[in-house]
Motif scaffolding. Structure first.
Motif, mmCIF file in Angstrom:
data_model
loop_
_atom_site.group_PDB
_atom_site.id
_atom_site.type_symbol
_atom_site.label_atom_id
_atom_site.label_comp_id
_atom_site.label_asym_id
_atom_site.label_seq_id
_atom_site.Cartn_x
_atom_site.Cartn_y
_atom_site.Cartn_z
ATOM 1 N N ARG A 264 0.591 6.452 -3.500
ATOM 2 C CA ARG A 264 -0.392 5.395 -3.290
ATOM 3 C C ARG A 264 0.059 4.490 -2.152
ATOM 4 O O ARG A 264 -0.736 4.099 -1.298
ATOM 5 N N ASP A 265 1.343 4.167 -2.146
ATOM 6 C CA ASP A 265 1.861 3.335 -1.054
ATOM 7 C C ASP A 265 1.779 4.067 0.277
ATOM 8 O O ASP A 265 1.468 3.470 1.308
ATOM 9 N N ALA A 266 2.086 5.351 0.250
ATOM 10 C CA ALA A 266 2.164 6.099 1.504
ATOM 11 C C ALA A 266 0.788 6.463 2.046
ATOM 12 O O ALA A 266 0.568 6.432 3.256
ATOM 13 N N ALA A 267 -0.129 6.816 1.172
ATOM 14 C CA ALA A 267 -1.415 7.343 1.629
ATOM 15 C C ALA A 267 -2.556 6.356 1.447
ATOM 16 O O ALA A 267 -3.649 6.554 1.992
ATOM 17 N N PRO B 174 -5.777 4.518 0.779
ATOM 18 C CA PRO B 174 -7.095 4.999 0.365
ATOM 19 C C PRO B 174 -7.302 6.490 0.629
ATOM 20 O O PRO B 174 -8.327 7.038 0.250
ATOM 21 N N MET B 175 -6.337 7.125 1.290
ATOM 22 C CA MET B 175 -6.481 8.561 1.553
ATOM 23 C C MET B 175 -6.043 9.410 0.355
ATOM 24 O O MET B 175 -6.269 10.623 0.350
#
Lengths: 482, 482
Positions: free
Chosen positions: B255-258, B260-261
């Motif tokens: 979630r942190d890395a992506a 809304p993707m």
């Protein structure tokens, strides 16, 4: 429909006994009865309304809010729930009669819980929006709601008015940012709907009924808010365009190219920029030549580095090549980004220096925004020749603040006497295009009389029946919304 | 609260005259009275309920729906609105009495409008979800709602039950995907709330009241749906993990890395994979060695090319290095992606081959999912030694389908006799953790008796008062939800 959406019981000014009971509930120091002490709670921020009240109570807990409402309901006394009192259509300021109880939530300002795994934060209604944002930042998260009044507006008020602001395009309204609520009902019972769940299909959606109800169905005392990852990269750009159709075309291109990473898409007219540069401090023309319209857009990404910058640059180059935009600047420093955003942020304030301004907060389907502005501008010129429309705002949401500055040299009061007539005519265009006469500022007191025409009899009837069931004595925020 | 949330008027079986009026309204060929013709409308898909009806009517327009409801309301006859009749808790199947009017929306299946600039599509209630997805694809957009029943479920039903599915993490529930509604009320009046606006703060949120109300407050006849850009790139990955805490840790990292993707984050237990591989067709173990838990995740991006693939690969490498995941596979072809998703999609179906399955559709705050599953598994072992929990589903939303397969060799009926008792005990854990006893499947008829305990008296009272105002004669879908 319920045939007995009964007439509201006659409300009573609170008796001396009721006032004493209220004092006992919240404690003497939190019950204000001296007009001097009450004054700050009785003036709407733009000074358009100045109210009176029987008492201002500042409960320190949900239980005290419940006891206050039970007491008021038993006494059939009107209650005006109040947050930061920053609403634009006077949703929260008391009426003139002096017989109402002002219920300030300011002491309910605790953060009850932060749950990082679930990305939620449980806060009380009196917390300011800025404090909520700040706490989210402290734990490495983003609470994206952003309003010009964020330093003083409170979470309870923000939810009661379903506030919008600058980040709706990507993150939604206040409604979309709350997962659960705690609400005290008119009779003092508490609805414990404070769940931090993304999914809960157990019966009617009570949460969304209280959000946006402007304090007329219950008093929100706490909420579970959604948190988001902080973007690693933000790219900000100001583009100059020849017409509004180009702005909707640019929006479509950017939406396709950036998807959920497109986090802002605002429009400004040249006249707005002129006002900002003339009356603002340290603001400059962002592009070499003047353009009819400006788009301020932001793309935020979890990906740090050049990727997103490249994406925006590629899109802008393509848009220039195909004639959609005339010129553009991509910011390269925080300072420059701040300057561009300041041009947008002062847009409402700088109009003051140009005399009277008649305001509309409307939305139409995005496809119809250009037509709306053309028709409204023509109408303004017909009704008040020389008046200067300054339409600006959230094109990405179809939400335009259609403000009209007075003709140069006209008497301000003479001009402002056109307020209702111009509103009515502009709202006809909005409704004809399938739009809303209050996109993000709500109804409050000023737009109350406009509601039946805008919504139609069936919707009003449904709303009245809900109001009658939830607050049968009509004590909550009477004279507002419905 | 309204003291007169009156008892429902006694409902009547429709008289011969009423039946004739209904025939006249919709036309004889669309009014079914022969039990043979009615049969397909009277069986719930899992055969758990088999109803009777006085008549099945299939109106061809909103006006006809309005006339049917007015007639039924005047006659005090019960109406069961019906979409694709795919609901899991029998929201839409008629009761046994044979005195109800089944109102099928299947002929209202037109797409009224597609607005690409506003990214909206106005569709009628009888359109299947698959047809809505298909039309969005044809115009280069995405309608992200995705359910296993999408070929037969209809938009009206999907909205009435606030369906969830596989893309809620990024795009929200059905509720979040509808901007406006057209609804016929119990008395035949029509609420024209079919606006395609992202922002509309004019009074109480009626839209969200009808969505998820399971046809008990009104009949949805059309909706404005939101469309989205189609992602240019999707990266799909299956990871093997040693425990559930690692799954929530991986979720936080992704979630942190992506941001809304991140468009899907599903969990599967090893036993679920065993069932799928054993009973599914052409399904294989996706990783070399077995793991206790599997995460199926998807990252979708508007950026084509290697960027997103690199992002996911970097995250996976980091997660392996720090021991969060044991192994992972990133798909390199559509065929491989399809195979991974099929493992997830057959999860419910393959349990049939292992005998009886007692099901729960629950949600808890994401942080509590591991604790929930541990406590529920312990409880199952205590109550029914040898029973085999198969908890799977949408970890990204905190929504777990907590299904429990029978012990090997036990008589199926003996096992299923534990349904209510096990439900009750599991739901206690859910409520203790601040969760919901129906995350995405709704209440319908099967969970109706569970609602008061789960919601509390205040919420039930508010819901009943809304029901009494909107449908004072109680004709809409009686016996469901409340």
């Amino acid at each position: 429909m319920s045939p007995d959406a009964r007439p509201t019981t006659k409300l009573q000014p609170p008796s001396a006994e009721t006032l004493t009971t209220l004092e006992t509930i919240v404690g003497e120091q939190y019950a204000l009865r001296d007009p001097k002490d009450m004054a700050p709670y009785l003036t709407e921020w733009r000074d358009r309304y100045r109210g009176k009240a029987a008492i201002v109570v500042k409960p320190g807990s949900t239980d005290e809010v419940a006891a206050v409402l039970k007491c008021a309901n038993d006494a059939r006394a009107a209650v005006v729930p109040q947050g930061g009192n920053t609403g634009l259509w006077a949703p929260r300021s008391p009426m003139e009669s002096g017989s109402q109880i002002v219920l300030s939530l300011e002491r309910l300002a605790h953060i009850r819980d932060v749950d990082l795994a679930s990305n939620t934060m449980t806060v009380e209604a009196g917390l300011t929006l800025a404090d909520a944002q700040q706490r989210a930042e402290t734990v490495g998260r983003l609470f994206p709601l952003s309003l010009s009044s964020e330093g003083s507006c409170q979470i309870g008020g923000v939810l009661s008015t379903n506030a919008g602001g600058l980040a709706v395009l990507a993150y939604g309204n206040a409604r979309d940012l709350a997962l659960g609520l705690e609400v005290v009902l008119a009779d003092g019972r508490v609805w414990h709907g404070l769940k931090g769940l993304r999914k809960d299909n157990t019966g009617y959606d009570l949460k969304n009924l209280f959000i946006g109800a402007e304090g007329t169905l219950g008093v929100i005392t706490a909420a579970v808010l959604r948190l988001f990852p902080r973007p690693a990269e933000r790219v900000t750009c100001m583009a100059g365009l020849g017409d509004l159709e180009s702005a909707t075309e640019l929006l479509a291109r950017m939406r396709d190219a950036a998807g959920p990473m497109l986090t802002a898409f605002e429009i400004l007219p040249r006249i707005g920029l002129d006002f900002a540069i003339k009356h603002g401090t340290g603001l400059h023309d962002p592009l070499r030549a003047p353009h009819a319209w400006y788009v301020l857009l932001e793309v935020s990404s979890p990906l740090a580095g050049a990727t997103v910058h490249d994406l925006v640059q590629t899109q802008l180059a393509g848009a220039i090549e195909s004639g959609v935009i005339e010129d553009a600047v991509l910011t390269t420093s925080d300072r420059q980004t701040g300057e561009l955003w300041k041009l947008r942020e002062v847009m409402s304030e700088v109009q003051k220096y140009e005399g009277g301004s008649i305001k509309h907060d409307v939305s139409v389907p995005i496809a119809h925004v250009p037509e709306f502005i053309v028709r409204a501008n023509d109408l303004v010129e017909l009704m008040i020749p020389g008046a200067r429309p300054v339409p600006f705002g959230h094109l990405g949401d179809g939400n335009i603040h259609y403000n009209v500055s007075q003709p140069v040299g006209m008497d301000k009061d003479v001009y402002l006497a056109n307020w209702e007539a111009l509103n009515a005519a502009v709202h006809e265009i909005v409704l004809d295009l399938g739009g809303s006469i209050s996109a993000e500022h709500g109804i409050g007191r000023m737009k109350r009389d406009l509601l039946p025409h805008a919504k139609g009899a069936v919707a009003i009837d449904l709303m009245k029946s809900i109001k009658a069931s939830f607050d049968p004595n009509g004590i909550l925020n009477p004279g507002k919304l419905l």
